[in-house]
Design an enzyme around this catalytic site. Structure first.
Site, mmCIF file in Angstrom:
data_model
loop_
_atom_site.group_PDB
_atom_site.id
_atom_site.type_symbol
_atom_site.label_atom_id
_atom_site.label_comp_id
_atom_site.label_asym_id
_atom_site.label_seq_id
_atom_site.Cartn_x
_atom_site.Cartn_y
_atom_site.Cartn_z
ATOM 1 N N ALA A 194 0.721 -1.377 0.218
ATOM 2 C CA ALA A 194 0.261 0.137 0.051
ATOM 3 C C ALA A 194 0.827 1.018 -0.121
ATOM 4 C CB ALA A 194 -0.847 -0.058 1.003
ATOM 5 N N THR A 195 2.388 1.550 0.343
ATOM 6 C CA THR A 195 2.373 2.657 0.515
ATOM 7 C C THR A 195 3.556 3.118 -0.743
ATOM 8 O OG1 THR A 195 4.834 1.569 1.755
ATOM 9 C CG2 THR A 195 3.080 2.045 2.480
ATOM 10 N N GLY A 196 3.944 1.744 -1.824
ATOM 11 C CA GLY A 196 4.361 2.253 -3.139
ATOM 12 C C GLY A 196 3.739 2.965 -3.426
ATOM 13 N N GLY A 238 0.619 1.184 -5.193
ATOM 14 C CA GLY A 238 -0.505 1.553 -3.618
ATOM 15 C C GLY A 238 -1.079 2.269 -3.454
ATOM 16 N N ARG A 269 4.280 -3.149 7.065
ATOM 17 C CA ARG A 269 5.139 -4.101 7.638
ATOM 18 C C ARG A 269 6.432 -3.103 8.218
ATOM 19 N NH1 ARG A 269 9.105 -6.621 3.334
ATOM 20 N NH2 ARG A 269 8.265 -4.727 1.845
ATOM 21 N N LYS A 315 16.003 3.656 -4.545
ATOM 22 C CA LYS A 315 14.607 3.590 -5.153
ATOM 23 C C LYS A 315 15.705 4.382 -5.944
ATOM 24 C CE LYS A 315 11.418 6.412 -2.607
ATOM 25 N NZ LYS A 315 10.763 6.761 -2.177
ATOM 26 N N LYS A 343 4.737 -13.589 -13.511
ATOM 27 C CA LYS A 343 3.189 -12.946 -13.659
ATOM 28 C C LYS A 343 2.204 -13.729 -13.818
ATOM 29 C CE LYS A 343 4.397 -8.142 -12.309
ATOM 30 N NZ LYS A 343 3.984 -6.387 -12.819
#
EC number: 1.3.1.45
Length: 318
Positions: free
Chosen positions: A12-14, A17, A36, A44, A144
């Site tokens: 969710a923090t990507g 996301g 997490r 990054k 994937k």
């Protein structure tokens, strides 16, 4: 409009996301984020940092202030994962490429929880069942695709989200390696520049993802985001930029043969980005016909969504 579809976002923090979280909140979905205890990734890529300057700590505070329910846990911690999944209806995984194969753990947890109505595995790129990509990207696409097969064999209800090229990676620098803004003098074009690619902002990916999550018609189908005003060739994108800055750029066209050599001789992340650009700009992996029995074209399904056009997106860099 509020909805009772409770959505859990993993990752969710990507880079993607976070946009799914905000779209879920905006749509009125009860929104959960698995978090997490880790700090920001100091390594990054420059493009990612430029597109997402907000730190993880700042983001989590903003989430809480907006009503997001933060659940401490980890994909690799089965107990916390199952406990989180038991609280929701839909699970959307936006984990990065290094965690693709770990989604088998998410599938296992979904099966154990027994309550999930929809799972979105982490894709958010081109259709991994329709591509002609080369390494090192090919391996990620194959991972994937293998997750798709596990989802299907396990009978987990799903939606696959195929959004193609994020503007933050492909458009903000006109696909120029090592640049974070569009060029103003010279531009390198892979191939002849006449192959169409599909561009979309990360925020719009979030919007379309949540629309699909709340739409029963996308169950067990792939949703394809190829927006009319953003379905452009590299030459068309560059022409848009040239018009904005009132200048013609000096263009260098690179043959596929040379691009493949550059991919082989470059190190990460250059080789990875080049392979992505090769997939879209030379192989045309965003150009294909869909099967209505198993595919949904997002623009046709949600014509009311006001998406950001490529032309509008480039205005911020003038």
């Amino acid at each position: 409009m509020a909805t009772e579809n409770k959505i859990l976002i993993l990752g969710a923090t990507g880079a993607i996301g976070r946009h799914i979280v905000w779209a879920s909140i905006k749509a009125g979905n009860p929104t959960y984020a698995l978090v997490r205890k880790t700090s920001d990734n100091v390594n990054k890529p420059k493009l990612t940092e430029a597109a997402n300057p907000e730190t993880k700590e700042e983001l989590l505070k903003n989430y809480q202030a907006s009503g997001v329910i933060l659940l401490e846990g980890d994909i690799n911690d089965h107990e916390t994962l199952v406990n989180a999944i038991k609280q929701v209806d839909t699970v959307i995984c936006a984990a990065g490429r290094l965690l693709i194969e770990d989604q088998v753990k998410v599938i296992k947890a979904i099966k154990e929880a027994g309550n999930v109505k929809r799972f979105f595995p982490s894709e958010f790129g081109l259709d991994v069942d329709r591509h002609d990509a080369v390494e090192p990207v090919r391996q990620v696409f194959e991972e994937k695709a293998s997750i798709r097969r596990v989802v299907e064999s396990e009978g987990v209800p799903y939606t696959y989200l195929c959004c193609h090229a994020f503007t933050g990676y492909f458009l903000r620098n006109l696909a120029q390696i090592d640049a974070t803004d569009p060029p103003r003098d010279k531009v390198v074009i892979l191939g002849d520049g006449n192959v169409r690619g599909a561009y979309v902002t990360e925020a719009d990916v979030g919007t379309y993802t949540i629309r699909a999550a709340n739409d029963p018609n996308t169950l067990n189908k792939a949703v394809h985001i190829r927006l009319p005003n953003n379905y452009l060739t590299a030459n068309e994108v560059i022409a848009l930029w040239e018009k904005k800055i009132g200048k013609t750029l000096e263009k260098t066209y690179v043959s596929e043969e040379q691009v493949l050599k550059d991919i082989q001789t470059s190190s990460f992340p250059h080789n990875y980005l080049l392979a992505l650009y090769h997939s879209q700009q030379i192989k045309g992996d965003a150009v294909y016909e869909i099967d209505p029995a198993k595919d949904v074209e997002a623009y046709d399904a949600y014509p009311d969504v006001k998406y950001t056009t490529a032309d509008e997106y480039l205005n911020q860099f003038v």
